[in-house]
Motif scaffolding. Structure first.
Motif, PDB file in Angstrom:
ATOM      1  N   LYS A   1      36.803 -86.526  69.151  1.00 27.41           N
ATOM      2  CA  LYS A   1      36.946 -87.691  69.742  1.00 27.41           C
ATOM      3  C   LYS A   1      37.939 -88.370  68.943  1.00 27.41           C
ATOM      4  CE  LYS A   1      32.102 -88.509  70.750  1.00 27.41           C
ATOM      5  NZ  LYS A   1      30.694 -89.183  70.306  1.00 27.41           N
ATOM      6  N   VAL A   2      38.136 -87.970  67.712  1.00 27.60           N
ATOM      7  CA  VAL A   2      39.335 -88.414  67.020  1.00 27.60           C
ATOM      8  C   VAL A   2      40.801 -87.845  67.625  1.00 27.60           C
ATOM      9  CG1 VAL A   2      40.604 -88.299  64.507  1.00 27.60           C
ATOM     10  CG2 VAL A   2      38.197 -88.802  65.039  1.00 27.60           C
TER      11      VAL A   2
ATOM     12  N   ASN B   1      48.626 -87.730  59.141  1.00 30.27           N
ATOM     13  CA  ASN B   1      49.453 -87.234  57.883  1.00 30.27           C
ATOM     14  C   ASN B   1      49.212 -85.866  57.604  1.00 30.27           C
ATOM     15  OD1 ASN B   1      51.884 -87.827  56.454  1.00 30.27           O
ATOM     16  ND2 ASN B   1      50.474 -87.720  54.458  1.00 30.27           N
ATOM     17  N   MET B   2      47.794 -85.510  57.310  1.00 22.72           N
ATOM     18  CA  MET B   2      47.505 -84.215  56.928  1.00 22.72           C
ATOM     19  C   MET B   2      47.736 -83.115  58.154  1.00 22.72           C
ATOM     20  SD  MET B   2      43.636 -84.991  55.625  1.00 22.72           S
ATOM     21  CE  MET B   2      43.136 -85.683  54.116  1.00 22.72           C
ATOM     22  N   LEU B   3      47.612 -83.554  59.297  1.00 20.43           N
ATOM     23  CA  LEU B   3      47.938 -82.580  60.569  1.00 20.43           C
ATOM     24  C   LEU B   3      49.389 -82.262  60.529  1.00 20.43           C
ATOM     25  CD1 LEU B   3      45.786 -84.472  63.348  1.00 20.43           C
ATOM     26  CD2 LEU B   3      45.581 -81.704  62.057  1.00 20.43           C
TER      27      LEU B   3
ATOM     28  N   ARG C   1      39.672 -84.794  55.502  1.00 27.50           N
ATOM     29  CA  ARG C   1      40.112 -83.523  55.423  1.00 27.50           C
ATOM     30  C   ARG C   1      39.637 -82.733  56.162  1.00 27.50           C
ATOM     31  NH1 ARG C   1      38.850 -83.016  49.538  1.00 27.50           N
ATOM     32  NH2 ARG C   1      38.506 -85.071  49.337  1.00 27.50           N
ATOM     33  N   SER C   2      38.107 -82.628  56.424  1.00 23.84           N
ATOM     34  CA  SER C   2      37.334 -81.805  57.178  1.00 23.84           C
ATOM     35  C   SER C   2      37.676 -82.247  58.549  1.00 23.84           C
ATOM     36  CB  SER C   2      35.867 -82.126  57.058  1.00 23.84           C
ATOM     37  OG  SER C   2      35.476 -81.738  55.635  1.00 23.84           O
ATOM     38  N   ILE C   3      37.855 -83.246  58.993  1.00 24.09           N
ATOM     39  CA  ILE C   3      38.317 -83.697  60.541  1.00 24.09           C
ATOM     40  C   ILE C   3      39.612 -82.934  60.820  1.00 24.09           C
ATOM     41  CG2 ILE C   3      39.029 -85.580  62.125  1.00 24.09           C
ATOM     42  CD1 ILE C   3      36.796 -87.203  60.746  1.00 24.09           C
ATOM     43  N   ALA C   4      40.695 -83.241  60.015  1.00 21.12           N
ATOM     44  CA  ALA C   4      41.841 -82.490  60.094  1.00 21.12           C
ATOM     45  C   ALA C   4      41.856 -81.176  60.406  1.00 21.12           C
ATOM     46  CB  ALA C   4      43.002 -83.074  58.939  1.00 21.12           C
ATOM     47  N   LEU C   5      40.932 -80.591  59.481  1.00 21.01           N
ATOM     48  CA  LEU C   5      40.992 -79.022  59.543  1.00 21.01           C
ATOM     49  C   LEU C   5      40.423 -78.629  60.728  1.00 21.01           C
ATOM     50  CD1 LEU C   5      39.811 -78.355  55.767  1.00 21.01           C
ATOM     51  CD2 LEU C   5      41.751 -77.443  57.156  1.00 21.01           C
ATOM     52  N   THR C   6      39.325 -79.297  61.290  1.00 19.84           N
ATOM     53  CA  THR C   6      38.808 -78.955  62.404  1.00 19.84           C
ATOM     54  C   THR C   6      39.540 -79.185  63.711  1.00 19.84           C
ATOM     55  OG1 THR C   6      36.579 -79.819  61.614  1.00 19.84           O
ATOM     56  CG2 THR C   6      36.771 -79.284  63.987  1.00 19.84           C
ATOM     57  N   ILE C   7      40.484 -80.323  63.657  1.00 16.92           N
ATOM     58  CA  ILE C   7      41.280 -80.541  64.859  1.00 16.92           C
ATOM     59  C   ILE C   7      42.384 -79.436  65.009  1.00 16.92           C
ATOM     60  CG2 ILE C   7      43.241 -82.281  65.589  1.00 16.92           C
ATOM     61  CD1 ILE C   7      41.527 -84.475  64.269  1.00 16.92           C
TER      62      ILE C   7
ATOM     63  N   GLY D   1      42.011 -76.517  64.354  1.00 19.70           N
ATOM     64  CA  GLY D   1      41.213 -75.287  64.838  1.00 19.70           C
ATOM     65  C   GLY D   1      40.374 -74.314  63.784  1.00 19.70           C
ATOM     66  N   ALA D   2      40.084 -74.855  62.896  1.00 21.24           N
ATOM     67  CA  ALA D   2      39.398 -74.174  61.861  1.00 21.24           C
ATOM     68  C   ALA D   2      37.845 -74.221  62.331  1.00 21.24           C
ATOM     69  CB  ALA D   2      39.203 -75.008  60.271  1.00 21.24           C
ATOM     70  N   ARG D   3      37.447 -72.742  62.406  1.00 24.24           N
ATOM     71  CA  ARG D   3      36.131 -72.410  62.902  1.00 24.24           C
ATOM     72  C   ARG D   3      35.163 -72.318  61.768  1.00 24.24           C
ATOM     73  NH1 ARG D   3      37.044 -67.855  67.562  1.00 24.24           N
ATOM     74  NH2 ARG D   3      38.298 -69.260  68.921  1.00 24.24           N
ATOM     75  N   SER D   4      35.581 -72.278  60.472  1.00 23.61           N
ATOM     76  CA  SER D   4      34.832 -72.182  59.462  1.00 23.61           C
ATOM     77  C   SER D   4      35.489 -72.863  58.212  1.00 23.61           C
ATOM     78  CB  SER D   4      34.280 -71.079  58.962  1.00 23.61           C
ATOM     79  OG  SER D   4      35.357 -70.130  58.640  1.00 23.61           O
ATOM     80  N   ILE D   5      34.750 -73.615  57.107  1.00 27.95           N
ATOM     81  CA  ILE D   5      35.548 -74.445  56.121  1.00 27.95           C
ATOM     82  C   ILE D   5      34.866 -74.186  54.884  1.00 27.95           C
ATOM     83  CG2 ILE D   5      35.699 -76.806  55.401  1.00 27.95           C
ATOM     84  CD1 ILE D   5      35.812 -77.677  58.120  1.00 27.95           C
ATOM     85  N   LYS D   6      35.730 -73.629  53.898  1.00 26.21           N
ATOM     86  CA  LYS D   6      35.177 -73.321  52.328  1.00 26.21           C
ATOM     87  C   LYS D   6      34.976 -74.755  51.776  1.00 26.21           C
ATOM     88  CE  LYS D   6      38.821 -70.657  51.729  1.00 26.21           C
ATOM     89  NZ  LYS D   6      39.686 -69.977  51.218  1.00 26.21           N
ATOM     90  N   ALA D   7      33.742 -74.927  51.204  1.00 23.17           N
ATOM     91  CA  ALA D   7      33.440 -76.312  50.674  1.00 23.17           C
ATOM     92  C   ALA D   7      32.462 -76.015  49.362  1.00 23.17           C
ATOM     93  CB  ALA D   7      32.398 -77.122  51.693  1.00 23.17           C
ATOM     94  N   TYR D   8      32.161 -77.179  48.631  1.00 20.01           N
ATOM     95  CA  TYR D   8      31.198 -77.241  47.400  1.00 20.01           C
ATOM     96  C   TYR D   8      29.987 -77.574  48.238  1.00 20.01           C
ATOM     97  CZ  TYR D   8      34.884 -76.725  44.231  1.00 20.01           C
ATOM     98  OH  TYR D   8      36.105 -76.374  43.428  1.00 20.01           O
ATOM     99  N   ILE D   9      28.824 -77.057  48.102  1.00 19.70           N
ATOM    100  CA  ILE D   9      27.461 -77.329  48.901  1.00 19.70           C
ATOM    101  C   ILE D   9      26.570 -77.450  47.754  1.00 19.70           C
ATOM    102  CG2 ILE D   9      25.990 -76.377  50.644  1.00 19.70           C
ATOM    103  CD1 ILE D   9      28.030 -74.595  51.723  1.00 19.70           C
ATOM    104  N   GLY D  10      25.955 -78.679  47.970  1.00 17.96           N
ATOM    105  CA  GLY D  10      24.939 -78.883  46.842  1.00 17.96           C
ATOM    106  C   GLY D  10      23.531 -78.939  47.559  1.00 17.96           C
ATOM    107  N   PHE D  11      22.576 -78.260  46.759  1.00 19.56           N
ATOM    108  CA  PHE D  11      21.045 -78.197  47.099  1.00 19.56           C
ATOM    109  C   PHE D  11      20.182 -78.924  45.998  1.00 19.56           C
ATOM    110  CE2 PHE D  11      23.273 -75.102  49.378  1.00 19.56           C
ATOM    111  CZ  PHE D  11      22.706 -74.757  50.519  1.00 19.56           C
TER     112      PHE D  11
END
Length: 203
Positions: free
Chosen positions: A113-114, A135-137, A181-187, A189-199
């Motif tokens: 959408k963005v 700007n990121m793109l 950042r995540s939106i820019a990466l996805t736009i 073409g990133a199919r996977s994104i490295k991240a810090y994940i909390g449980f």
């Protein structure tokens, strides 16, 4: 969501504080305007040097002063560096001033959408999201997954800071910091994104 390795919570705190320092501007504006790649790299270097010199106590104060619920959520979680796909996580409700219709679904939905509005009607988007993502793109999207302190911070869905509360689509993870950042990466073409994940910590 995949876990790669467990990390100490201080790494997540450094990640959050560094992103705050990078986007810090004079006055009340809390996003980067249209800056060059050279300017971004300079900001990144300075922010990293400052952040790595801070004790955990000082990091805690910065995060607490920003929003004490976030500090509590960080400390009450077990953290991992992992990998997520854009279809299984979602951005904060109205992240970056985005219209609600853009944040109801997954990150993949949001990015689609963005991208449409950036191409067809950019003024439909608020300045923060429009300028930051564009700007990121244009300049630094390729660096966002090379520097670990630029990784997004994600909680297991419905936990932590619960940034998607009351949204109808429940996903595996909710982005706490790094939505733009995540939106820019996805736009891009990133199919996977490295991240810090909390449980949530097991009692």
């Amino acid at each position: 969501m995949k876990k790669f390795k467990k990390v100490n919570v201080i790494e997540v705190k450094r990640c959050f504080v560094m992103s705050q320092l990078i986007r810090h501007q004079k006055g009340k504006k809390r996003y980067l305007g249209l800056i060059s790649e050279k300017e971004f790299n300079k900001k990144l270097t300075i922010a990293k040097e400052k952040t790595l010199k801070l004790s955990e106590k000082k990091l805690d104060k910065i995060i607490h002063d920003e929003w004490k619920k976030r500090l509590k959520a960080y400390n009450n979680s077990d953290w991992y560096i992992g990998e997520v796909s854009p279809g299984e996580i979602g951005v904060w409700k109205r992240a970056g001033g985005l219209p609600l219709e853009c944040t109801n679904g997954s990150l993949k939905d949001t990015a689609q959408k963005v991208k449409y509005y950036l191409n067809k009607n950019p003024k439909f988007l608020k300045k923060r999201s429009r300028h930051t993502i564009f700007n990121m793109l244009s300049t630094n999207v390729g660096k966002l997954q090379k520097e670990k302190y630029l990784f997004p911070i994600i909680f297991k869905s419905g936990t932590g800071t619960n940034g998607r509360k009351k949204l109808t689509k429940v996903l595996k993870g909710d982005i706490d910091d790094g939505c733009m950042r995540s939106i820019a990466l996805t736009i891009a073409g990133a199919r996977s994104i490295k991240a810090y994940i909390g449980f949530p910590k097991k009692i």
